[in-house]
Write a protein that holds these residues in place. Structure first.
Motif, PDB file in Angstrom:
ATOM      1  N   GLY A 124     -86.713  25.443 -49.943  1.00 49.70           N
ATOM      2  CA  GLY A 124     -85.972  24.952 -48.758  1.00 49.70           C
ATOM      3  C   GLY A 124     -85.773  23.502 -48.980  1.00 49.70           C
ATOM      4  N   VAL A 125     -86.734  22.708 -49.358  1.00 48.87           N
ATOM      5  CA  VAL A 125     -86.729  21.406 -49.447  1.00 48.87           C
ATOM      6  C   VAL A 125     -85.906  21.067 -50.938  1.00 48.87           C
ATOM      7  CG1 VAL A 125     -88.158  19.395 -50.160  1.00 48.87           C
ATOM      8  CG2 VAL A 125     -88.745  20.743 -48.374  1.00 48.87           C
ATOM      9  N   HIS A 126     -86.150  21.773 -51.905  1.00 47.24           N
ATOM     10  CA  HIS A 126     -85.454  21.545 -52.992  1.00 47.24           C
ATOM     11  C   HIS A 126     -84.019  21.686 -52.768  1.00 47.24           C
ATOM     12  CE1 HIS A 126     -88.797  20.417 -55.462  1.00 47.24           C
ATOM     13  NE2 HIS A 126     -89.170  21.638 -55.739  1.00 47.24           N
ATOM     14  N   SER A 127     -83.472  22.783 -51.906  1.00 49.32           N
ATOM     15  CA  SER A 127     -82.143  22.986 -51.668  1.00 49.32           C
ATOM     16  C   SER A 127     -81.294  21.692 -50.931  1.00 49.32           C
ATOM     17  CB  SER A 127     -81.805  24.234 -51.037  1.00 49.32           C
ATOM     18  OG  SER A 127     -82.159  23.948 -49.372  1.00 49.32           O
ATOM     19  N   LEU A 128     -82.146  20.688 -50.476  1.00 46.96           N
ATOM     20  CA  LEU A 128     -81.364  19.779 -50.077  1.00 46.96           C
ATOM     21  C   LEU A 128     -80.885  18.485 -50.883  1.00 46.96           C
ATOM     22  CD1 LEU A 128     -84.219  18.953 -47.171  1.00 46.96           C
ATOM     23  CD2 LEU A 128     -82.000  20.198 -46.944  1.00 46.96           C
TER      24      LEU A 128
END
Lengths: 229, 302
Positions: free
Chosen positions: B162-166
């Motif tokens: 989720g954090v990497h998708s930002l």
């Protein structure tokens, strides 16, 4: 550390893991076949086949694996008398349990294989299928020569995930008496409750050894075999 | 890609052929059904005596509803604990300090590689040996521990993806206005990551709910165990298994639909700079695009 030597000598731990691997590979092969058929049904032009494929995936995916396996044994074998092994052979009970476990595992994981292949089909660009149609290939030939070869290469990573899950889920087969790793671990823990940490450690490491290389292999395969676009 | 690009719009001949194949497959399906029903009938599984108990209140109040409560209790507690553990491990894995990142990574990878059943058997034996829990709570505790450890690791991976998708700009902008890395994570990245993760977390509920059935093996009183008890009581094991299976499918299907709805809502409202992470478990229909397939999925998520 006499437990470790017991693992090899007294309990045939390696044999148990061999059984786990065998169970996994046979089920994986069968699941791949069923899953591919279901995936083709779901993308086919015939409405009835699409509905059957979708129903299969939705029902199987929402049923617990334990229920499927228990159903294979208690339902199919004990209630309906469906036996998958030669009654006269001396290893009839073991064979039957093993084959019922394979049946349950492959039917269950076929739904996930079908989803993986469908996600692979989604990675094939529209132009590929359109070009195949433009040169006059019918639906099945479009799939066989153009779309599926690329779809499988695009689906390697999710298929690897299904294989890893299948390896771990094969432990559920112990519930119908297949002596794979978790069944042997249970017996060892009952006999030696004083060293359960060591026992769990041995079997856990065994599964890490089984699943970790598969994950690395499929990740590298999916990169190496990815269709260059 | 919608499936329709795989074939042309059918002309009159193709339509006839499709109709023939369609009718043939319906006939084939009916033949299979007839065979199954015939087989069930032959073995005396379709008698009223086997199915009638499910119309009585006793079977529901004494068996099915307590079983469903058992299943839902274990799933709910395990999911809450898994979210807590997963949040901590996920943030730990994203930490810039190597001495936090590495242990978290090892724990996550370990518990994702070990079968849930193995952990349940182990914790059951462990709690029994050290008498950590009263005997009547033993199986529940083992089920919850096993599910929490595995699903906590899965949630940790969800947090990370989720954090990497930002977009990178989110992190850079937060640092540029003078937030510390901790505050960047807490105030900027995590809230958006959670929004993106939400559909996948709801989808994970289906996995947790299905895995509570593993509790059957360590004698936890959940739906499957209750089905066996009904079967012993009314000697209708097969109907009991079918009814319990139907309950599982219904509950999980509702959860799955909820996950799809949450995903659509997230996509529509666009509160997160990254797109929603598609739940693995959920049928995304033909609307699924190639981007959804490209999102890193969690191994062994089945």
């Amino acid at each position: 550390m006499d437990v470790i030597s017991e693992f090899f000598s007294e309990y045939d731990g390696l044999g148990a893991f061999r059984q786990t691997i065998y169970l996994t590979l046979v089920s994986a092969l069968l699941a791949l076949v069923i899953g591919t058929v279901v995936a083709v049904m779901r993308v086919s032009p015939i409405r009835v086949l699409q509905l059957i494929g979708t129903a299969y995936v939705n029902i199987v995916r929402n049923t617990p694996l334990t229920l499927v396996i228990v159903f294979c044994n208690l339902g199919l074998f004990l209630q309906l008398g469906i036996s998958l092994a030669d009654q006269n052979s001396p290893t009839s009970i073991d064979d039957n349990n093993f084959r019922l476990a394979v049946l349950g595992l492959s039917v269950y994981h076929a739904a996930f294989v079908a989803e993986a292949i469908r996600s692979g089909v989604n990675t094939v660009p529209l132009g590929q299928a359109e070009a195949a149609r433009a040169i006059g290939l019918p639906f099945l030939k479009t799939l066989r020569y153009v779309v599926l070869p690329q779809a499988f290469r695009g689906a390697i990573a999710p298929l690897g995930n299904v294989l890893i899950a299948l390896t771990k889920n094969s432990t559920v087969a112990s519930v119908i008496g297949v002596t794979e790793a978790s069944a042997v671990m249970k017996v060892m823990m009952e006999n030696r409750p004083d060293v359960i940490f060591v026992v769990f450690g041995i079997f856990a490491v065994g599964f890490v050894i089984l699943t970790l290389p598969v994950g690395i292999l499929f990740t590298s395969l999916s990169k190496r075999l990815a269709v260059k676009r | 890609m919608s499936s329709s690009v795989l074939f042309d719009a059918p002309g009159p001949r193709a339509r006839r052929r499709y109709a023939v194949i369609g009718v043939a497959s319906i006939v084939g399906l009916l033949l299979v059904l007839w065979f199954v029903i015939d087989k069930l009938n032959e073995k005396g599984q379709l008698t009223a005596a086997k199915w009638e108990p499910f119309l009585t209140g006793e079977i529901w109040t004494e068996y099915l509803i307590p079983g469903l409560v058992g299943t839902l209790t274990a799933a709910a507690i395990a999911m809450v604990l898994a979210l807590t553990l997963g949040g901590l491990l996920g943030v730990g894995r994203l930490s810039s300090a190597a001495w936090i990142r590495w242990p978290c990574s090892i724990v996550v990878e370990f518990f994702r590689a070990v079968p849930v059943l193995l952990m349940m058997l182990f914790t059951y034996a462990l709690f029994a040996f050290y008498e950590t829990f009263p005997p009547d709570r033993l199986a529940l505790a083992a089920v919850i521990t096993g599910l929490t450890l595995y699903n906590g690791s899965v949630v940790a991976e969800l947090v990370r993806s989720g954090v990497h998708s930002l977009p990178k700009g989110q992190n850079e902008a937060a640092l540029a206005v003078g937030l510390t890395t901790g505050k960047t994570m807490r105030l900027v990245l995590l809230p958006q990551a959670v929004t993106a993760m939400l559909p996948a977390i709801v989808g994970q509920l289906v996995v947790v709910l299905k895995d509570t059935a593993l509790g059957y093996i360590i004698t936890y009183e959940e739906l499957l165990r209750k089905a066996e008890q009904i079967g012993n009581y009314k000697s209708n094991l097969l109907p009991a298994l079918i009814v319990v299976g139907a309950i599982f499918v219904l509950v999980n299907w509702m959860l799955g639909s909820l996950a799809v709805r949450v995903e659509q809502r997230t996509r529509r409202r666009g509160r997160s700079a990254g797109g929603p992470i598609a739940p693995d478990q959920v049928d995304q229909g033909t609307a699924a695009n190639a981007a959804a397939a490209a999102v890193p999925t969690t191994p062994g998520h089945v």
